[in-house]
Scaffold this motif. Structure first.
Motif, PDB file in Angstrom:
ATOM      1  N   CYS A 250       0.829  -1.208   0.000  1.00 34.47           N
ATOM      2  CA  CYS A 250       0.000   0.000   0.000  1.00 34.47           C
ATOM      3  C   CYS A 250       0.862   1.256   0.000  1.00 34.47           C
ATOM      4  O   CYS A 250       0.442   2.309  -0.464  1.00 34.47           O
ATOM      5  CB  CYS A 250      -0.931  -0.005   1.212  1.00 34.47           C
ATOM      6  SG  CYS A 250      -0.088   0.293   2.782  1.00 34.47           S
ATOM      7  N   GLY A 251       2.080   1.152   0.512  1.00 36.94           N
ATOM      8  CA  GLY A 251       2.983   2.297   0.482  1.00 36.94           C
ATOM      9  C   GLY A 251       2.776   3.257   1.640  1.00 36.94           C
ATOM     10  O   GLY A 251       3.569   4.168   1.843  1.00 36.94           O
ATOM     11  N   SER A 252       1.687   3.069   2.414  1.00 35.01           N
ATOM     12  CA  SER A 252       1.451   4.059   3.467  1.00 35.01           C
ATOM     13  C   SER A 252       1.364   3.467   4.878  1.00 35.01           C
ATOM     14  O   SER A 252       1.424   4.206   5.857  1.00 35.01           O
ATOM     15  CB  SER A 252       0.169   4.848   3.148  1.00 35.01           C
ATOM     16  OG  SER A 252      -0.886   3.955   2.915  1.00 35.01           O
TER      17      SER A 252
HETATM   18 ZN   LIG Z   1       1.634  -1.239   3.340  1.00 33.37          ZN
END
Ligand SMILES: [Zn+2]
Length: 320
Positions: A54-56
């Motif tokens: 998800c990158g976050s």
């Molecule tokens: Zn993630």
């Protein structure tokens, strides 16, 4: 510029469907981005978000910063991966993961594992602790024991298009000369990491070694003389590949001088003209082909001595 996108997308699609293997063998020549690939996958494995990576989420951010407590990267010490190191890994694996319910182990140059080390690793593979995922990075899948190979899912990384490598270099070295970029692309044969290393002049020693070998290659005295000249310059396999690449460029220059086409890239024009005058066109073409073939077989992981012997045989054909 992203590389290995197809392979990445396929594996991520599986991960997001909950399909996960406990061991992946990532195979590809040097500079194709095996480590970058494994790091991206590790992030996806450890990600706690919905769409992975998800990158976050906190796990993603820690992976990006290189400080996730459950992401472990191991490199061989020197030229082999000793059994002790694998024992350390085993000990670590049996402990529960530090943060989430998963842990990732990346083993670089896994082909350098001794047989004892591989057998030790096999014990982990036989009873993989829940949530543990291994990425074995290797240039040479065949160097892994069949039992290890059969327990891992193999992902083969392929060479990138020259155009992609060019774009990548252009982004990184916007001020570089066009000719330097083109030479690096040509020599790297789709391995963007190698192209970058060439641009950073990491191969300066190799370029110098190749320059010293030119007279032995274009004025060979004997097969044995040529072979020992190579041994004198190339002690490590990785340097040998680069030296052969530079010699291929030099051979191209001499051929161009002979045929009056194109300009020199590696040799000074007068040096290229000198070698051109001393050799027939056919002999120069044979040298060029022999160097290309040698580089190819080294990249296919042929043993260095065997590749060199064949190279010297072809160059000195008819010269004793
Ligand atoms: Zn993630």
């Amino acid at each position: 510029m992203e590389f290995n996108t197809k392979e990445k997308a396929a594996l991520l699609a599986e991960l997001n469907r909950g399909i996960i293997s406990h061991a992946y063998i990532i195979e590809g020549a040097a500079g194709l981005g095996k480590k970058a690939f494994a790091l991206d996958m590790a992030q996806a494995v450890l990600c706690t978000g919905d769409r992975k990576p998800c990158g976050s989420c906190s796990a993603c951010r820690k992976c990006a910063d290189g400080n996730h407590p459950d992401l472990h990267i191991f490199t061989p010490d020197g030229n082999s991966f000793k059994v002790d190191l694998v024992r350390d890994i085993r000990r670590g694996v049996t402990l529960t993961p530090g943060e989430g319910d998963r842990a990732v182990y990346i083993l670089q140059d896994a082909h350098l594992m001794t047989a004892a080390a591989q057998n030790a690793l096999l014990k982990v593979f036989e009873e993989p602790p829940l949530g543990t995922v291994f990425f074995l990075l290797t240039e040479k899948r065949e160097a892994l024991l069949p039992t290890v190979r059969s327990r891992g899912r193999t992902v083969r990384l392929s060479a990138a298009e020259d155009g992609q490598v060019y774009t990548y270099l252009k982004e990184r070295f916007p001020k570089a000369e066009e000719k330097a970029l083109r030479d690096a692309v040509r020599m790297a044969e789709g391995a963007y990491g190698r192209a970058e290393a060439i641009m950073k002049k990491e191969g300066k020693t190799e370029r110098d070694a190749a320059a010293k070998l030119c007279s032995a290659v274009f004025r060979p005295v004997s097969r044995y003389g040529l072979y020992t000249a190579f041994l004198g310059q190339a002690r490590k396999r990785e340097s040998l590949v680069q030296i052969i690449d530079y010699l291929t460029l030099a051979a191209r220059d001499v051929l161009c001088a002979k045929l009056n086409c194109g300009e020199s890239t590696m040799l000074a024009p007068e040096e290229a003209a000198g070698y051109a005058a001393e050799n027939t066109g056919a002999a120069l073409y044979e040298i060029f082909e022999a160097l290309l073939e040698c580089a190819r077989s080294l990249r296919r992981n042929t043993d260095g001595g065997t590749a060199l012997t064949e190279l010297c045989r072809r160059i000195t054909q008819g010269k004793g």
